[in-house]
Design a protein around this motif. Structure first.
Motif, PDB file in Angstrom:
ATOM      1  N   ILE A  82       0.819  -1.221   0.000  1.00 26.04           N
ATOM      2  CA  ILE A  82       0.000   0.000   0.000  1.00 26.04           C
ATOM      3  C   ILE A  82       0.855   1.275   0.000  1.00 26.04           C
ATOM      4  O   ILE A  82       0.670   2.122  -0.882  1.00 26.04           O
TER       5      ILE A  82
ATOM      6  N   LEU B 188      -5.152  -1.410  -4.128  1.00 25.76           N
ATOM      7  CA  LEU B 188      -5.945  -2.136  -3.130  1.00 25.76           C
ATOM      8  C   LEU B 188      -6.120  -3.600  -3.550  1.00 25.76           C
ATOM      9  O   LEU B 188      -5.897  -4.518  -2.752  1.00 25.76           O
TER      10      LEU B 188
ATOM     11  N   LEU C 184      -4.639  -7.032  -1.691  1.00 24.46           N
ATOM     12  CA  LEU C 184      -5.513  -8.146  -1.275  1.00 24.46           C
ATOM     13  C   LEU C 184      -5.012  -9.453  -1.895  1.00 24.46           C
ATOM     14  O   LEU C 184      -5.000 -10.500  -1.230  1.00 24.46           O
TER      15      LEU C 184
ATOM     16  N   MET D 150      -6.410   3.504   3.074  1.00 28.45           N
ATOM     17  CA  MET D 150      -6.306   2.280   2.279  1.00 28.45           C
ATOM     18  C   MET D 150      -5.956   1.068   3.140  1.00 28.45           C
ATOM     19  O   MET D 150      -6.367  -0.044   2.856  1.00 28.45           O
TER      20      MET D 150
ATOM     21  N   LEU E  17      -9.157   0.121   4.651  1.00 26.04           N
ATOM     22  CA  LEU E  17      -9.982  -0.463   3.585  1.00 26.04           C
ATOM     23  C   LEU E  17      -9.568  -1.910   3.345  1.00 26.04           C
ATOM     24  O   LEU E  17     -10.410  -2.808   3.243  1.00 26.04           O
ATOM     25  N   ARG E  18      -8.259  -2.143   3.253  1.00 23.64           N
ATOM     26  CA  ARG E  18      -7.733  -3.496   3.008  1.00 23.64           C
ATOM     27  C   ARG E  18      -8.157  -4.448   4.137  1.00 23.64           C
ATOM     28  O   ARG E  18      -8.712  -5.522   3.889  1.00 23.64           O
TER      29      ARG E  18
ATOM     30  N   VAL F 151     -12.025  -5.018   4.103  1.00 26.79           N
ATOM     31  CA  VAL F 151     -12.484  -5.936   3.051  1.00 26.79           C
ATOM     32  C   VAL F 151     -12.160  -7.374   3.452  1.00 26.79           C
ATOM     33  O   VAL F 151     -13.009  -8.275   3.330  1.00 26.79           O
TER      34      VAL F 151
ATOM     35  N   TYR G 267     -18.744  11.619  -5.052  1.00 25.73           N
ATOM     36  CA  TYR G 267     -18.641  10.559  -6.063  1.00 25.73           C
ATOM     37  C   TYR G 267     -17.398   9.698  -5.867  1.00 25.73           C
ATOM     38  O   TYR G 267     -17.392   8.534  -6.236  1.00 25.73           O
ATOM     39  N   LEU G 268     -16.354  10.253  -5.211  1.00 23.02           N
ATOM     40  CA  LEU G 268     -15.196   9.408  -4.893  1.00 23.02           C
ATOM     41  C   LEU G 268     -15.548   8.400  -3.794  1.00 23.02           C
ATOM     42  O   LEU G 268     -15.126   7.248  -3.839  1.00 23.02           O
TER      43      LEU G 268
ATOM     44  N   LEU H  64     -17.377   5.671  -5.457  1.00 22.37           N
ATOM     45  CA  LEU H  64     -16.466   4.850  -6.266  1.00 22.37           C
ATOM     46  C   LEU H  64     -15.696   3.861  -5.382  1.00 22.37           C
ATOM     47  O   LEU H  64     -15.646   2.653  -5.674  1.00 22.37           O
ATOM     48  N   PHE H  65     -15.114   4.363  -4.270  1.00 17.94           N
ATOM     49  CA  PHE H  65     -14.317   3.473  -3.419  1.00 17.94           C
ATOM     50  C   PHE H  65     -15.198   2.496  -2.639  1.00 17.94           C
ATOM     51  O   PHE H  65     -14.789   1.362  -2.378  1.00 17.94           O
TER      52      PHE H  65
ATOM     53  N   ALA I 192     -15.904  -0.229  -5.050  1.00 20.82           N
ATOM     54  CA  ALA I 192     -14.717  -1.078  -5.238  1.00 20.82           C
ATOM     55  C   ALA I 192     -14.534  -2.019  -4.046  1.00 20.82           C
ATOM     56  O   ALA I 192     -14.251  -3.208  -4.220  1.00 20.82           O
ATOM     57  N   ALA I 193     -14.731  -1.478  -2.814  1.00 17.97           N
ATOM     58  CA  ALA I 193     -14.571  -2.305  -1.615  1.00 17.97           C
ATOM     59  C   ALA I 193     -15.627  -3.398  -1.576  1.00 17.97           C
ATOM     60  O   ALA I 193     -15.347  -4.553  -1.241  1.00 17.97           O
TER      61      ALA I 193
ATOM     62  N   LEU J  25     -13.951 -11.900  -2.931  1.00 16.59           N
ATOM     63  CA  LEU J  25     -13.186 -12.710  -1.983  1.00 16.59           C
ATOM     64  C   LEU J  25     -14.070 -13.757  -1.316  1.00 16.59           C
ATOM     65  O   LEU J  25     -13.646 -14.885  -1.109  1.00 16.59           O
TER      66      LEU J  25
END
Lengths: 77, 244
Positions: free
Chosen positions: A16, A55, A59, B81, B84-85, B88, B220-221, B224-225, B228-229, B236
């Protein structure tokens, strides 16, 4: 304390921080090389796409490490 | 709109970190007494406030706005991030559901293993709390410094920390030990999305981007994220059988 702090700021994986560094460096280079109007309008979405790729890559690296280390617990904390 | 978004992001992100600090205070307090735990926590908070007051203006003074934006964005992206990682992985069952409750158990076990104070102050308990709260507090400080460094955002960022402090202190008094009840993983994932969106917004501006409809760009970001998440977590979940 410093090593824990470093881990808390940079995170558990190098993918990251490296991905963010590459993305922002690419942005800076593109800003100086590409035509101004083009980069101003679309550059943000290019950077967002690169961050999403970072990202996904982090993962994938996490899952591959778990798969190739069967002696280690499948789940990590 | 951006005032509200910054306030919400600061409250959420600071709240999560303060919750972990609270877990340390509770863990030490319940095993060694609340007096050294509260003093340790308070000393750490004062240290973080002093660090922020000294470093904040020094970092902002005289720096080029573009460079500041890239630094702010980079710092927010580092935290966002990573959250986020982890979020997820946890939501998809690929990672153990670590939470403030684990911090609580860890702090409780660490402080229980320390030798008992025979008289005077319990420096062991003070040290464990100071260390734990200082580390979480520095994270809060960096996030708030980054969120509040953009023009006009210092007030909502600081206000957010105030709200988080009140909420977390209230939660601490109301819940005491059962921190497990909080949906912390979902909150942390949402804050990861928010910090990543803000980080992208600032960092892109720092490298010459002009977002279309700039007032709406953080929204909007965020979408978007979040998408994605969600997609990554779904993928997964479906890819290999989860071992919860």
């Amino acid at each position: 304390v410093l090593s824990i702090l470093g881990r808390k700021i940079l995170g558990e994986t190098r993918t990251i921080p490296v991905g963010i560094g590459v993305t922002l460096s690419a942005g800076a280079i593109a800003n100086s090389l590409l035509p101004g109007a083009y980069w101003r309008a679309w550059g943000g979405f290019v950077l967002a796409a690169m961050l999403i790729a970072t990202l996904v890559f982090s993962l994938t690296v996490h899952l591959n490490r778990r798969r190739t280390a069967p002696d280690r617990p499948y789940l990590t904390r | 709109m951006n005032f509200l978004l910054t306030l919400t992001a600061a409250t959420g992100a600071a709240g999560i970190e303060l919750l972990e600090a609270l877990a340390v205070v509770l863990g030490v307090g319940l095993t060694r007494g609340f007096r050294p735990a509260l003093w340790g926590g308070l000393a750490a908070l004062v240290s973080v406030a002093v660090l922020g007051a000294v470093l904040g203006p020094a970092l902002r003074a005289g720096a080029d706005l573009g460079v500041v934006r890239v630094l702010i964005g980079g710092a927010l992206l580092l935290f966002g991030m990573e959250w986020l990682r982890k979020g997820v992985l946890r939501v998809s069952g690929r990672r153990r559901r670590g939470s403030s409750y684990h911090e609580f158990v860890e702090a409780r076990d660490t402080s229980a293993s320390l030798p008992r104070a025979t008289g005077g102050r319990d420096w062991g308990a003070f040290g464990v709390t100071f260390n734990g709260v200082l580390l979480e507090g520095i994270e809060v400080g960096l996030i708030v410094l980054a969120l509040g460094s953009a023009p006009g955002r210092a007030v909502p960022a600081l206000l957010g920390v105030g709200v988080a402090l009140v909420l977390v202190t209230g939660t601490g008094f109301a819940l005491r030990a059962p921190l497990q009840r909080l949906p912390e993983i979902q909150i942390k994932l949402a804050m990861g999305v928010a910090l990543t969106a803000f980080g992208t917004y600032f960092a892109a501006q720092g490298v010459g981007v002009r977002w279309p409809a700039p007032e709406l760009a953080p929204i909007y970001l965020l979408a978007l994220f979040a998408a994605a998440a969600w997609l990554a977590a779904r993928r997964l979940e479906q890819s290999i059988p989860a071992a919860r």
